[in-house]
Structures are given as C-alpha cells and as structure tokens.
Design an enzyme around this catalytic site. Sequence first.
Site, PDB file in Angstrom:
ATOM      1  N   ARG A   1      -4.366 -12.641   0.392  1.00 33.98           N
ATOM      2  CA  ARG A   1      -5.604 -11.982   0.815  1.00 33.98           C
ATOM      3  C   ARG A   1      -6.540 -11.821  -0.372  1.00 33.98           C
ATOM      4  NH1 ARG A   1      -7.306  -6.007   2.975  1.00 33.98           N
ATOM      5  NH2 ARG A   1      -6.109  -5.280   1.184  1.00 33.98           N
TER       6      ARG A   1
ATOM      7  N   ARG B   1      -2.769  -1.899  10.490  1.00 34.30           N
ATOM      8  CA  ARG B   1      -2.471  -0.481  10.716  1.00 34.30           C
ATOM      9  C   ARG B   1      -1.915   0.166   9.465  1.00 34.30           C
ATOM     10  NH1 ARG B   1       1.872   0.342  14.064  1.00 34.30           N
ATOM     11  NH2 ARG B   1       1.091   2.287  14.873  1.00 34.30           N
TER      12      ARG B   1
ATOM     13  N   HIS C   1       0.862  -1.185   0.000  1.00 35.78           N
ATOM     14  CA  HIS C   1       0.000   0.000   0.000  1.00 35.78           C
ATOM     15  C   HIS C   1       0.899   1.235   0.000  1.00 35.78           C
ATOM     16  CE1 HIS C   1      -3.935  -1.881   0.976  1.00 35.78           C
ATOM     17  NE2 HIS C   1      -3.176  -2.780   1.544  1.00 35.78           N
TER      18      HIS C   1
ATOM     19  N   ARG D   1     -11.017   3.347  -1.226  1.00 30.88           N
ATOM     20  CA  ARG D   1     -10.083   2.792  -0.251  1.00 30.88           C
ATOM     21  C   ARG D   1      -9.728   3.867   0.775  1.00 30.88           C
ATOM     22  NH1 ARG D   1      -8.285  -2.162  -1.301  1.00 30.88           N
ATOM     23  NH2 ARG D   1      -8.624  -2.976  -3.387  1.00 30.88           N
TER      24      ARG D   1
ATOM     25  N   GLU E   1     -13.422  -5.506   9.518  1.00 30.16           N
ATOM     26  CA  GLU E   1     -12.933  -4.146   9.296  1.00 30.16           C
ATOM     27  C   GLU E   1     -14.012  -3.078   9.215  1.00 30.16           C
ATOM     28  OE1 GLU E   1     -10.806  -3.998   5.521  1.00 30.16           O
ATOM     29  OE2 GLU E   1     -11.786  -5.844   4.898  1.00 30.16           O
TER      30      GLU E   1
ATOM     31  N   ASP F   1     -11.114   0.785   7.310  1.00 31.42           N
ATOM     32  CA  ASP F   1     -12.529   0.905   6.958  1.00 31.42           C
ATOM     33  C   ASP F   1     -13.402   1.164   8.168  1.00 31.42           C
ATOM     34  OD1 ASP F   1     -13.322   0.335   3.967  1.00 31.42           O
ATOM     35  OD2 ASP F   1     -11.556  -0.869   4.399  1.00 31.42           O
TER      36      ASP F   1
END
Length: 868
Positions: free
Chosen positions: A391, A570, A154, A702, A495, A532
């Site tokens: 994932r 995190r 990310h 996102r 989440e 989220d």
Amino acid sequence: MARHGNKLRANEQIDTLAPLSANIRLLGGILGETIIRFEGKKIFNKVEALRRLSQKSRLGDKNAAKAIEKELQGLSHAEKYKIAKAFTEFLRLANLCEQVHRIRRRNDYRREGKDAQRASPYETFERLRKRGISEKTIHDAMRDVQIELVLTAHPTEAMRPQAVRAYRDLSISLLKLDTGQLAPYEQEVEMRNINSIVTQMWLSGAVRERKPTPVDEARYGLEVAERILWRAIPDFHNLMSAAYKDCVGDMSQLHPRPIRFGTWMGGDRDGHPGVTGKITRKVLREASSAATKRYLIALENLRETFAFDKDKASADIQKFCLAKIHEAEVRLRAFRRDLTGLTRNELLAIFYEMQAYLAKHKADALGRVALQELIWRVRVFGLCFLKMDIRQSSDRHASAVDEILGDAYAGADPTKKIKLLEKALRSRKTILPQKMTAATAEVLDTLRAYNEFPDEFFGPYIISMAESVQDILGVQFLMKAAGVRQNVPISPLFETPASLKNACNVMEALYRLPIYRKHAGKEQQIMVGYSDSSKRGGYLAAAWEIYGLQSSLLAIGKKHNLHTTFFHGRGGSVARGGGPIETALLALPRPLETKSIRVTEQGEAIDSKFGLPAVAERTMELYLSGFLEAVLSKPQKRNPAWDKTMQRLADTSEKAFRKTVYETPDFMAHFSQLTPAPELGLLKIGSRPGRRKKGGGLESMRAIPWVFGWTQSRTMLPAWLGIGDALAAEIDNGNLKMLRDMYRNWPFFQAVTDLVEMVVAKADEQITRYYSGLLVEPSLQYLTEEYLQRLQTTAEMLRKVTGREELLEKTPVLSRSIRIRTPYVDVLNILQAHLLKEYRALAHPPQDLKKTLALTIGGISAGMRNTG
C-alpha cells in the site's frame, strides 16, 4: 409461559458466568499475593483501598472520588507506577478470563450436541436449510465464497509480545483446569504455572520500552500464523466438514477454502518512511522460509503414517506414498533456496494424487487425518503463510508519475493526464529520468519486488487516498515503468467522504478504458475505508455511504463484466468500522451480490480474535456464518421511506459532526487538553507515525490516535457525535414509529444502532467531566458540557428507538463486563488525569513520570477494549 421462559434463560445465563467469575477471583487473588510478596502490604492495602473507594463512587458516594485523589496525591511516582501496574494487570487478566470463557462456552455447546452454538458451522448450515435454501445453492456458495482476513500493522495493543505469549500460556493452564480430569499433582503443576506467569508479568516491564520496527510487527503477524492459525485451520475445516455432511451433504469433492489470510505488515508504506522495498523483501523471505519449514516438518511426521509392516498390498501403498512425500520434500527444499520451481497448486497436486491413490486401494482412511490437515494448510497458507498487500499513498504515486513524464504531464488537466497515461501505457518502452528523487526511486524499487517473488505471495496493490482515474491509471503506468511482468491487481482505497461519493464515477470511467480493462481482467478489488470517512463526516454518514456504495459499484462492475470484491478497512473501534464481527457483518447489503470479501484485522483485535487456536476458530466461524447470511439472504422488501429516512439521518449527523469538529475554532485545542492524544507517543505502540505528514491539524492526523485519545478520556466522541442530533430531529418530526420499524426489520440499521449503543454505554460522563475540570482551561469547558449533553441525548434517543429502558439490555454479558471493569478503569483515569496535569506543566518531565503515564494509557486501553 413466555415470562417464565425468559426468567429461566436469565438464570441459565448467570450459571454460565460462574466459571468466569471464579477465574477472575482466582487470578485476582494470585495477583494480590504477588503484589504483597514483591511490594509489601502497604502497596497492596493501597490498591484495595482505591478499589473499594472506586466501587463506592460508582454506587453514588460523592466523596469517594475525592478520597481517591487524596490517596493518590500522597504517593511517590514509583508508588504510583506500582498502583497503575496493579490495576492494569488486573484488567489484562480479566480480558484473558473472558477470552478463556469464550472457549469454555464454545466447548460446552460442542459437548451438548444438538443445541448448537449460534453461528457455529452446524447451526449456520441447519439455519440455511430450514429457511428453504437448497443444497445446490449452499454447495455453490461454499465453493465460491472467499473471506480474506488481512492482518495489518496498526497496533494499538500496548503489551509487549513476550507478555502476549505468556498470557496465551496462562489461558491454556486455565482451560486445563476446566477439564476436571487432572490428577491432584497435575492440578498443582498448572497452579504453579499460573503463579509463575503472574509473577513473571509483575516483574516484567508493563509497557514497551521502544517502538516496534516494521519487521518486528511483521514477525508478530507471522507468529500468529505459525503458533495459532497453523493449529486452528485443520480444526476449523474438520468441524465445518462434519457440520456440512450432517446438514447439507458430502464435502469431500468440494475442496472449500472459505477463509484465508493476508497481511499489510511489511508492505504498508502509506506515510511510513520505515517501510521500504528492502523491508518488504526481507519480510517475504522470512515468511516463505517459515511456511516451507513447517511443511517439511509436517511431511516428516506424515512419513510415519506409512511406516507399517507390509505385505504385497501394503508394500505398493507404502512405496507410492513415500515416493510422493519424497517428491514434495525435494521440491520444497529447492523452493526454499531460490523461491522458484513450485507453486501452491503443484504442491497440492502431489497430495491430491496421494489421496486418490489411497482411495483407489481402499486405504483412504490413511489420508483423512495428517494428509488432509496438510492439504487444508497448504490451501490456506500457500508457500508464504500470509499473502502481502503493498500500500502506498496516491500523492506519492502522483509525484513519481510527474517526475517520470515531466512538465507536460504535471501541468495538464485531469482529462489530458488520462490521455497521456493511456499513450504511455501503449508505448513499447518507458524512458526513466537519469536522475530521480529518492522517493520516486523507492516507489519503483518496491514495484520491482513483484518480479522477485512468486505471484501467489502478493495480494492487490492498494492506493490509499484514491480520488481519481489518474490515481489508478498512474499506478498501472508505474508498474510498467518498473518493468513489472505480472498483472498485479490494483485496488483503490476510497476513504474520504468526497472520494466515496465520487467512487462510482471514477470506476465507471476507469472501466471504459480498454488499457485498464485488459490489465484488470475479470475481477476488480475496491477498498472502502471507515477510518478517514468517519473522521471527516461522522460514523453514521460513513456507514450509510459505504452501504449504498457497495450495491452501486457491484452494478457498475456487472455492467462491464467484472466481478467486484470489496475490501473493508475496519479498525478495532466502532468509529473505524469495527465492533463485534456478527454485528458488523449485519451491516452488509442483502443479498450481497459478490462471493468474496476482504477485511482488515488490526490493533488489539488481532490478539482478541486470534490469540488462541480455539478463539481463532470461533472468529472464522463468525465470519463464515455472517458472510453466508449476507450472500444467501433473499432480496429484502424494504420500505422505500427507509432509505429517505436513512439519508436524512446521515446528512443531519454529518452536518452536526462537521459543525463541531471542523467549524468550531476551539475544537482542536479542547481535544488536545481533554485527551492524552498528544502524549500517546509515550506508549510506543506502533512503528507508524501518528500523522501522515508533519504538522497540520486533524486532517493529517491518523484515525487511530484520534479515536484512541477520545477513548482514554472515556468520551468516545468519534463514534456517536451527530447521531443523537439526527435521531432527535427525526423523532421531533414524528418519525419514531418509522425508526422503530427500521430497527426491527432492517439488519443494517439494527447493526449500526447496536454498535453505537455499545459505544455510548462505554462512554462515561463522570470521567469526562473529571478530566475537563482538571485539564481543560475554563474558557474551553463549555465544549465539555456541550458534548456531555449531546451524549445524554444520544443515549435517550437510542432507548426510544430500540424500545429498551436501559442500554445494553439485550447484551447482559457485555453489560456485566463493563460493570466489572469500571471501578478499575476509574482509578487509572483519575491517576492519568493528575499525571497529565503534572506532565504538561513541566518543561522536562522526569522519566518515571513518563513511564507511569504510559502505563495508565495501556491500562485504560485494556479496560475499554475496541480502542484502535
């Protein structure tokens, strides 16, 4: 006396910052000379004029901002690009100087000896012993504690990988100059190197020209492991062992591995069409090849330890150890070819056998350096460097299960679906449809990768957006359908606020199913997501929900004889569960009745926490210290009223957050106008799409662009919205004394409050209002004023709760860092606001405008930090 002591410490603090200031002046001066050399005095003078005007503006000169505008308006796009580059490069150099200063202070503490740095291994073990914690208790904790740091794809780091490497080299040169032991010509060599790197950075592109691919991102993670962690792990273990021996006892037979590493890079396909089974396989092969190559080089170096002249006694030692080295080499080379025939534990057994033999023959000193370092590395990295999690989103799994089991399953209610999944899992064979959609075929192909690589290459399988028992049981069924031979740990990621609230019901029901219990064995990993949950309910409500959820899930697991490991998703920003490590770990329940934890490290946090070996060592120290503190804390006698107060705060803040974000019709239009969120794609900072699905509003966006956009306009809204409302309501009801008591005596509430304080201190009313006046249509500007009023309220409430007159009063280093950066970031903000206005007015914006706008986004990110 107390006042005198505080004053003395303040003066000492100023003295310790002198080298940092000197480094910033040095690099700033070299940058200025470089600008003059390549761009001429005109651009340099313009940069200096803008810097001085920005400083005047911050000192209260109301005409200075207008003067900055005037200076910028007379420039061409090419000149604006150079101005933006100058301020961006300075901010990046300032970041580098702060990272170097962290290493410098760490080295100072280590040289000083007794006054150990806070959270260093020595200080940690000494503090635990002084609190009366027994040697056995610490020994057992060190044996069992597992902290896995998972590097994820990310990236919010706007710099190109080549620039990241160059800045690492620059850091090394600054540290060499620190030693005071260089000869004059050696100092000159380092100064030439510094000048060369600054020149290189000025002449290079300041932002990425193309989006990285998933493989690019994975190679960056692998590079961190190879270049940084490979060096940091032995030093960390050496220091930890020495501190343990001084404070607790001998660690030689303990063999701890408190810190290890994983990755999502190459395995995270949640909403990412570019991450396929083929990509996952490629990344795993490259990682294994890199790890085994490193071990073979290390073994070749180890061979030199036993290249001594020999008599009868030494001949036996030499013969035995060289034979073991040869055995390890042969098995590693065979493993490189087909990834079979060797495990991490089997490789370790060879090395432990060498150590035992050396000890038996009174030559154990030969096994305490190179051999011991190799053992530590193998224990941490295994045969693949970074264990990979895979994932995927629950909706993709649901579609695949529907397709395989047919209409009878797809149309069933949740209870019937669970029974059908149990039946399918008990059946001997799963019949797959002759024709499947590409999406379902890809899910199964990815799962089959588990059969092609050693078990130890993989972490758990993560189900994002998990909400139900069938979400988890469905993945177990898909593994059976794909023919997966091993029991892969399945970790649901809760989440959203709704899924977090329902997580206990889901796990309780799941644990009652024998078919799943057999699969899970004795351990269950559960991932909790801050991104989220914060985006949908606000930071405070999410933090409190996750705090309480951990204790409840631990109790449920214990009832079913399962050990629970929490995986904290995190981000770099506070709104996504990030912030300083030690503060974030304070927010764990105490005592935390689990000895293992996993945490994602992502975005610019990877470089700031693992960019240099010494920085990586310090990061590991902070994690170890904070987690041991949480695990070994005594049960806290908490005022029962605290929980009720905290629940009211969470409920009030969530209600206020959702009323603004989800119930205000103008909110999304205002967000898109006030922030550069729609333009973030220009920066090409990550391979992942900005939305999970095409179209849709905030729900599908996102969390990274959501937080990143608000950071650019310096509003920082996601991390504080609703919290001021909640604190004000409690204070109005006469509960200020209670809140102050909670802040002083409850680590969780103190941590949350301090993190919000940091964000509020970084938020900037002046810049937000500037953006609003220039970019937001008049009919929507009422929202800007509402936000800024609530920001002021939040700051005021925080000061009342903490009892401090100024924000960040207890963290002067951070406060000073923000003050240094502010004038430079201000110029980039003003420039960005005007570029955004121009960009949005054009149907086909020119490339040079896009390039300059992208650069301002990267520069502001560098100045604000904690952005992703």
